[in-house]
Design an enzyme around this catalytic site. Structure first.
Site, PDB file in Angstrom:
ATOM      1  N   ASP A 160      -5.483  -4.980  -0.331  1.00  9.22           N
ATOM      2  CA  ASP A 160      -5.829  -4.797  -1.076  1.00  9.22           C
ATOM      3  C   ASP A 160      -3.926  -6.086  -0.838  1.00  9.22           C
ATOM      4  O   ASP A 160      -3.794  -6.182  -0.457  1.00  9.22           O
ATOM      5  CB  ASP A 160      -4.706  -3.656  -1.194  1.00  9.22           C
ATOM      6  CG  ASP A 160      -3.743  -2.771  -2.296  1.00  9.22           C
ATOM      7  OD1 ASP A 160      -4.592  -3.526  -3.483  1.00  9.22           O
ATOM      8  OD2 ASP A 160      -3.375  -2.109  -3.117  1.00  9.22           O
ATOM      9  N   ASN A 176     -13.781  -0.444  -8.625  1.00  7.96           N
ATOM     10  CA  ASN A 176     -13.393  -1.279  -9.362  1.00  7.96           C
ATOM     11  C   ASN A 176     -14.496  -2.173 -10.044  1.00  7.96           C
ATOM     12  O   ASN A 176     -14.024  -2.826 -11.239  1.00  7.96           O
ATOM     13  CB  ASN A 176     -13.983  -2.405  -7.878  1.00  7.96           C
ATOM     14  CG  ASN A 176     -12.669  -2.297  -7.010  1.00  7.96           C
ATOM     15  OD1 ASN A 176     -12.931  -2.552  -5.953  1.00  7.96           O
ATOM     16  ND2 ASN A 176     -11.475  -1.557  -7.385  1.00  7.96           N
TER      17      ASN A 176
END
Length: 233
Positions: A12, A60
């Site tokens: 991340d 995503n």
């Protein structure tokens, strides 16, 4: 001293890394892809048998179309450029997730990359793309039912379900690392991480170094892992 057989990482912080440098998100993702090589190499040198990376989640796809397209292009480029090096360094590549949403060209490239590295034994690198932990459990239950059409769900055991997970070839996760300062696992390997030790760092993924990896492993070595029992193992 205990040592993790299976490390999983939620990578991340690529977009924030780019934003801090007034760069487009695509350059952050490219920097993150370069970091993957360093961490795979470090894990291999340390003797980690399995490394799993959360590259692209089922959620995503909700990102801006331009960013998703950039990610797909980067993924294809990564596979094309890195597989030969992986093969030379004994890295076995496994790609898990719902591949049906990827283009035929991408699916073909993924299949060829897995086949090319299938005999390698130094380290198994699992890249999770269009992956979600809930999806994994559902597809495992469906696969079990397909393999056992004459049995009802009362016959389904934990061991039977685990054997149909997308990562059935790997041990459960020992150490789960998340970069970027967030403290959640975001639908990543929910079953496999049931007893994982969780290490969170503020480092954005492109800044996550082999030294920080070693720090996480050293932290793991000091953990008292009981797996639900009352006494340390």
């Amino acid at each position: 001293m205990q040592f993790p057989k299976h490390i999983a990482i939620i990578m991340d912080g690529n977009r924030r890394w780019a934003k801090k440098r007034f760069m487009p998100a695509a350059l952050g993702h490219a920097a993150g892809a370069k970091r993957v090589r360093d961490i795979v190499s470090a894990c291999s040198e340390l003797g980690v048998a399995h490394l799993s990376l959360f590259a692209f989640s089922t959620e995503n796809w909700k990102r801006p179309e331009e960013e998703v397209s950039s990610l797909m292009g980067l993924f294809m480029t990564y596979l094309q450029k890195e597989v030969d090096d992986m093969n030379a360094n004994g890295v076995r590549l496994r790609l898990v997730g719902d591949k049906s949403r990827f283009s035929p060209a991408m699916q073909d490239l993924m299949d060829r990359a897995e086949q090319q590295t299938a005999q390698n034994t130094q380290i198994t690198l699992t890249v999770c793309a269009n992956y979600g932990g809930r999806w994994d459990m559902i597809q495992a239950a469906q696969a079990w039912q397909k393999a056992n059409p004459d049995q009802n769900l009362q016959a389904l055991t934990e061991e039977a379900l685990a054997s149909h997970l997308s990562t059935a070839y790997a041990p459960e996760i020992d150490l789960l690392i998340r970069t970027g300062g967030e403290s959640r696992i975001s639908n990543f390997m929910l079953w496999q991480a049931a007893y994982a030790e969780l290490f969170f760092t503020d480092d954005l993924w492109p800044d996550f170094s082999p030294a920080r990896l070693k720090q996480a492993i050293d932290w793991f070595a000091q953990r008292d892992r009981r797996f639900g029992s009352s006494a340390p193992l």
